[in-house]
Design a protein around this motif. Structure first.
Motif, PDB file in Angstrom:
ATOM      1  N   VAL A 183      11.094  17.235 -19.965  1.00  0.00           N
ATOM      2  CA  VAL A 183      12.476  17.620 -19.666  1.00  0.00           C
ATOM      3  C   VAL A 183      12.503  18.567 -18.470  1.00  0.00           C
ATOM      4  O   VAL A 183      13.354  18.447 -17.579  1.00  0.00           O
ATOM      5  CB  VAL A 183      13.129  18.277 -20.900  1.00  0.00           C
ATOM      6  CG1 VAL A 183      14.491  18.871 -20.542  1.00  0.00           C
ATOM      7  CG2 VAL A 183      13.286  17.259 -22.027  1.00  0.00           C
ATOM      8  N   LYS A 184      11.556  19.499 -18.419  1.00  0.00           N
ATOM      9  CA  LYS A 184      11.466  20.430 -17.289  1.00  0.00           C
ATOM     10  C   LYS A 184      11.242  19.685 -15.985  1.00  0.00           C
ATOM     11  O   LYS A 184      11.767  20.084 -14.925  1.00  0.00           O
ATOM     12  CB  LYS A 184      10.332  21.429 -17.539  1.00  0.00           C
ATOM     13  CG  LYS A 184      10.158  22.468 -16.448  1.00  0.00           C
ATOM     14  CD  LYS A 184       9.018  23.412 -16.780  1.00  0.00           C
ATOM     15  CE  LYS A 184       8.806  24.429 -15.668  1.00  0.00           C
ATOM     16  NZ  LYS A 184       7.667  25.352 -15.985  1.00  0.00           N
ATOM     17  N   ARG A 185      10.472  18.590 -16.039  1.00  0.00           N
ATOM     18  CA  ARG A 185      10.226  17.780 -14.838  1.00  0.00           C
ATOM     19  C   ARG A 185      11.401  16.848 -14.512  1.00  0.00           C
ATOM     20  O   ARG A 185      11.357  16.089 -13.573  1.00  0.00           O
ATOM     21  CB  ARG A 185       8.938  16.962 -15.013  1.00  0.00           C
ATOM     22  CG  ARG A 185       7.657  17.778 -15.044  1.00  0.00           C
ATOM     23  CD  ARG A 185       7.423  18.599 -13.776  1.00  0.00           C
ATOM     24  NE  ARG A 185       7.521  17.808 -12.560  1.00  0.00           N
ATOM     25  CZ  ARG A 185       6.478  17.178 -11.982  1.00  0.00           C
ATOM     26  NH1 ARG A 185       5.275  17.282 -12.533  1.00  0.00           N
ATOM     27  NH2 ARG A 185       6.641  16.500 -10.871  1.00  0.00           N
ATOM     28  N   ARG A 186      12.446  16.888 -15.319  1.00  0.00           N
ATOM     29  CA  ARG A 186      13.695  16.139 -15.099  1.00  0.00           C
ATOM     30  C   ARG A 186      13.502  14.622 -15.130  1.00  0.00           C
ATOM     31  O   ARG A 186      14.147  13.872 -14.401  1.00  0.00           O
ATOM     32  CB  ARG A 186      14.350  16.578 -13.789  1.00  0.00           C
ATOM     33  CG  ARG A 186      14.799  18.024 -13.823  1.00  0.00           C
ATOM     34  CD  ARG A 186      15.588  18.403 -12.590  1.00  0.00           C
ATOM     35  NE  ARG A 186      14.733  18.529 -11.412  1.00  0.00           N
ATOM     36  CZ  ARG A 186      15.179  18.891 -10.213  1.00  0.00           C
ATOM     37  NH1 ARG A 186      16.455  19.097 -10.028  1.00  0.00           N
ATOM     38  NH2 ARG A 186      14.344  19.010  -9.200  1.00  0.00           N
ATOM     39  N   ILE A 187      12.612  14.187 -15.998  1.00  0.00           N
ATOM     40  CA  ILE A 187      12.420  12.744 -16.186  1.00  0.00           C
ATOM     41  C   ILE A 187      13.629  12.178 -16.934  1.00  0.00           C
ATOM     42  O   ILE A 187      14.036  12.696 -17.969  1.00  0.00           O
ATOM     43  CB  ILE A 187      11.113  12.482 -16.951  1.00  0.00           C
ATOM     44  CG1 ILE A 187       9.921  12.799 -16.041  1.00  0.00           C
ATOM     45  CG2 ILE A 187      11.042  11.051 -17.456  1.00  0.00           C
ATOM     46  CD1 ILE A 187       8.621  12.919 -16.748  1.00  0.00           C
TER      47      ILE A 187
END
Length: 274
Positions: A183-187
């Motif tokens: 989620v942090k990597r915005r996948i």
């Protein structure tokens, strides 16, 4: 014909003639992947008022009735509607035509070999996709190229295409830390070759699903921060000849007004040309 695109400051050529599907062909009434003890996907000839939908039995054409459970009978894509009271359909939420994506291969870790957070309680036979493995494999990859992520677990046995997953052979799943990292990597589109991002029998919590779609655990209502257009595809199969790296993903989903549908993810290789 040549097709090119600009991505993260680089130019790529689309090798569309090398595109490959990572959907498992669903063989009705035959060996097929299965999860959660769901009924097998079946087909039967339609017979009505003298009509027989089978040319082998004298019919004028072939007409079959298909019965299946998208979440459990093969490659499928699901949307946030999977965990909401509101009936949101996958066909209305997965709308991107071409998705910059990355394939990575990794070996899941035994539960007692990594310190990540989990839910529910683990047993020694559990195998985990952990945060450290993802950080290692995704280091240096720009977010612009990581809209979609395809995870191939190792070993990559052909048996995945007909594997029956039961409580006695709990499949791989994500740790909470691993999902929070994604989620942090915005996948936005996550594709995996196992049947669920959560542990199969987790007391109905589906914590990793909730993290991915940013819906509070235990709740079934979207909020202003929920990821309404993100998707999870499960039970894909990435052949060994498909190498890790950058691709364009064409996530083909039928127009089903349902939270999930069978899907056909197509990967188009990209060749850097400048």
């Amino acid at each position: 014909m040549k097709l090119t695109l600009m991505l993260a400051g680089k130019t790529y050529q689309l090798l569309y003639d090398q595109a490959v599907s990572i959907a498992i062909p669903l063989a009705f009434n035959s060996p097929q992947p299965n999860h959660f003890n769901a009924p097998l996907a079946t087909s039967q000839v339609v017979e009505s008022q003298g009509f027989i939908g089978d040319t082998r039995r004298g019919g004028s054409c072939n007409v079959e009735q298909l019965s299946f459970t998208p979440h459990c009978n093969g490659t499928h894509t699901e949307c946030i509607g999977h965990i909401l009271d509101q009936r949101i359909s996958v066909t209305n939420t997965v709308t991107d035509c071409f998705i910059p994506s990355v394939i990575i291969s990794l070996t899941p870790k035994k539960a007692d070999q990594c310190p990540d957070r989990y839910r529910p309680t683990l047993v020694n036979t559990d195998y985990i996709i952990d945060q450290a493995s993802l950080v290692d494999r995704l280091a240096g990859i720009p977010d612009e190229q990581l809209v979609g992520l395809v995870i191939r677990t190792l070993p990559n046995s052909l048996e995945k295409q007909t594997q029956v997953y039961e409580k006695s052979n709990q499949p791989v799943f994500f740790s909470l830390d691993a999902m929070e990292y994604l989620v942090k990597r915005r996948i936005q589109h996550l594709l995996v070759d196992f049947p669920s991002v959560d542990k199969t029998y987790d007391d109905g919590k589906l914590t990793c699903h909730h993290i991915f779609w940013q819906v509070p655990e235990g709740k079934h209502e979207a909020t202003s921060v929920s990821h309404l257009h993100h998707s999870i595809s499960e039970l894909v199969f990435v052949p060994d000849e498909v190498v890790d790296g950058f691709y364009l993903l064409n996530l083909q989903v039928p127009a089903f007004l349902s939270d999930a549908a069978p899907s056909r993810p197509i990967l188009i290789p990209l060749e850097s040309i400048g």
